[in-house]
Design a protein around this motif. Structure first.
Motif, PDB file in Angstrom:
ATOM      1  N   GLU A   1       0.849  -1.184   0.000  1.00  0.00           N
ATOM      2  CA  GLU A   1       0.000   0.000   0.000  1.00  0.00           C
ATOM      3  C   GLU A   1       0.886   1.236   0.000  1.00  0.00           C
ATOM      4  N   SER A   2       0.384   2.295  -0.618  1.00  0.00           N
ATOM      5  CA  SER A   2       1.175   3.520  -0.713  1.00  0.00           C
ATOM      6  C   SER A   2       1.557   4.068   0.652  1.00  0.00           C
TER       7      SER A   2
ATOM      8  N   MET B   1       8.951   2.420   4.994  1.00  0.00           N
ATOM      9  CA  MET B   1       9.904   1.378   4.635  1.00  0.00           C
ATOM     10  C   MET B   1      11.123   1.940   3.902  1.00  0.00           C
ATOM     11  N   ALA B   2      10.909   2.952   3.103  1.00  0.00           N
ATOM     12  CA  ALA B   2      12.030   3.543   2.369  1.00  0.00           C
ATOM     13  C   ALA B   2      13.061   4.151   3.307  1.00  0.00           C
TER      14      ALA B   2
ATOM     15  N   ALA C   1       4.084  -9.107  -7.529  1.00  0.00           N
ATOM     16  CA  ALA C   1       3.530  -9.480  -8.829  1.00  0.00           C
ATOM     17  C   ALA C   1       2.052  -9.143  -8.943  1.00  0.00           C
ATOM     18  N   PHE C   2       1.289  -9.436  -7.884  1.00  0.00           N
ATOM     19  CA  PHE C   2      -0.148  -9.178  -7.942  1.00  0.00           C
ATOM     20  C   PHE C   2      -0.472  -7.690  -8.018  1.00  0.00           C
ATOM     21  N   LEU C   3       0.509  -6.823  -7.743  1.00  0.00           N
ATOM     22  CA  LEU C   3       0.265  -5.379  -7.673  1.00  0.00           C
ATOM     23  C   LEU C   3       1.059  -4.599  -8.711  1.00  0.00           C
TER      24      LEU C   3
ATOM     25  N   LEU D   1       0.772   2.917  -6.188  1.00  0.00           N
ATOM     26  CA  LEU D   1       1.830   2.240  -5.434  1.00  0.00           C
ATOM     27  C   LEU D   1       3.170   2.397  -6.136  1.00  0.00           C
ATOM     28  N   ILE D   2       3.191   2.193  -7.442  1.00  0.00           N
ATOM     29  CA  ILE D   2       4.436   2.343  -8.206  1.00  0.00           C
ATOM     30  C   ILE D   2       4.962   3.774  -8.103  1.00  0.00           C
ATOM     31  N   LEU D   3       4.082   4.747  -8.252  1.00  0.00           N
ATOM     32  CA  LEU D   3       4.517   6.143  -8.206  1.00  0.00           C
ATOM     33  C   LEU D   3       5.033   6.522  -6.818  1.00  0.00           C
ATOM     34  N   ALA D   4       4.381   6.021  -5.784  1.00  0.00           N
ATOM     35  CA  ALA D   4       4.853   6.322  -4.428  1.00  0.00           C
ATOM     36  C   ALA D   4       6.234   5.728  -4.192  1.00  0.00           C
ATOM     37  N   ALA D   5       6.438   4.499  -4.652  1.00  0.00           N
ATOM     38  CA  ALA D   5       7.749   3.873  -4.487  1.00  0.00           C
ATOM     39  C   ALA D   5       8.803   4.589  -5.322  1.00  0.00           C
ATOM     40  N   ALA D   6       8.451   4.969  -6.527  1.00  0.00           N
ATOM     41  CA  ALA D   6       9.399   5.664  -7.399  1.00  0.00           C
ATOM     42  C   ALA D   6       9.828   6.998  -6.805  1.00  0.00           C
TER      43      ALA D   6
END
Length: 272
Positions: A94-95, A101-102, A112-114, A120-125
């Motif tokens: 989750e975002s 965690m970062a 994989a399921f996400l 979520l991808i943008l928040a991690a990026a």
């Protein structure tokens, strides 16, 4: 201080290993596995990233063990990082988990399921951490290029993608060995092979995943021969006692022989 994994997550970087238990357990086990990985890394000269989940958020049953949770996970992963010097990786679901965690891990993973979850991808990026995006079991290799494009447009510069098999009917994943070249072309980043999740038998153990551990090494060798840029392996001293993915984890004492053989294969094919 952990070593910087950044160079591993760029095209043309060295062959490397992501490995660790499926889910964080007690500190003694986490550290024992991590120290073994550090020793293997030193003996074979292969960069290693320690991985473990703080939460298995996609378990089949509500009563399945999920892991220690966010705050305990932060402490346990930080301890591994500090004690061994290995960079650490964990998955986020989750975002709202990403920023916390970062602050402690070196690499964030999109499960994989996400892998199509844009927010979520943008928040991690946006964290600037290297990312590992696992390919969805329903996706063609080329489609991962779109997930990577999202991450890059969100600010990620260091990326890898991981093949873990494609659904073939019910209850089995099939690995297309063309995936590594196809994903490398589509994503322009390292392509890893998750040989342990690839041997899962989803739902085969009465509401949890079974597995065919005997095929881990065969598939890992084939993937390296086919051009994988690294391996992703869940390992455990006694897999049968593990709270998650017990049937598909590699016994820890089999890791070094597998990795040594993989390096021989890579050298034979020119390391390209």
């Amino acid at each position: 201080m952990a070593s910087d994994p950044g160079p591993l997550f760029r095209a043309g970087g060295p062959f490397f290993l992501v490995a660790g238990p499926c889910v964080l357990e007690d500190r003694e086990l986490n550290l024992a596995v991590a120290r073994h990985l550090a020793d293997v890394s030193s003996r074979l000269g292969v960069p290693v990233v320690f991985k473990a989940s703080f939460d298995k958020a996609n378990r089949s049953r509500l009563d399945s063990p999920r892991g220690p949770g966010l705050e305990a996970g932060v402490a346990l992963l930080g301890e591994v990082r500090e004690a061994t010097g290995l960079p650490v990786l964990t998955d986020v679901h989750e975002s709202v988990q990403v920023e916390r965690m970062a602050g402690v891990v070196d690499v964030l993973q999109i499960p994989a399921f996400l892998c199509r979850q844009t927010d979520l991808i943008l928040a991690a990026a946006a964290t600037g951490r290297p990312l590992n995006l696992k390919k969805g079991q329903w996706m063609a290799p080329e489609e991962m290029g779109l997930a990577v494009q999202k991450a890059r447009e969100g600010g990620a510069e260091r990326l890898a993608v991981t093949e873990r098999g494609t659904a073939f009917g019910y209850g089995r994943w099939i690995v297309d060995m063309r995936s590594f070249e196809l994903m490398r072309e589509a994503c322009a980043c390292p392509t890893l092979f998750d040989a342990t999740h690839a041997v899962q038998l989803p739902g085969a153990a009465g509401g949890s995943s079974g597995g065919e551990r005997r095929f881990i090494e065969t598939l890992a060798r084939a993937a390296v021969a086919a051009g994988a840029d690294g391996l992703y392996l869940e390992v455990h001293p006694t897999p049968e006692t593990a709270p998650s993915d017990a049937a598909s984890m590699l016994p820890l004492d089999r890791l070094e022989p597998l990795l040594a053989r993989a390096l021989e294969i890579r050298e034979a094919r020119g390391g390209a």
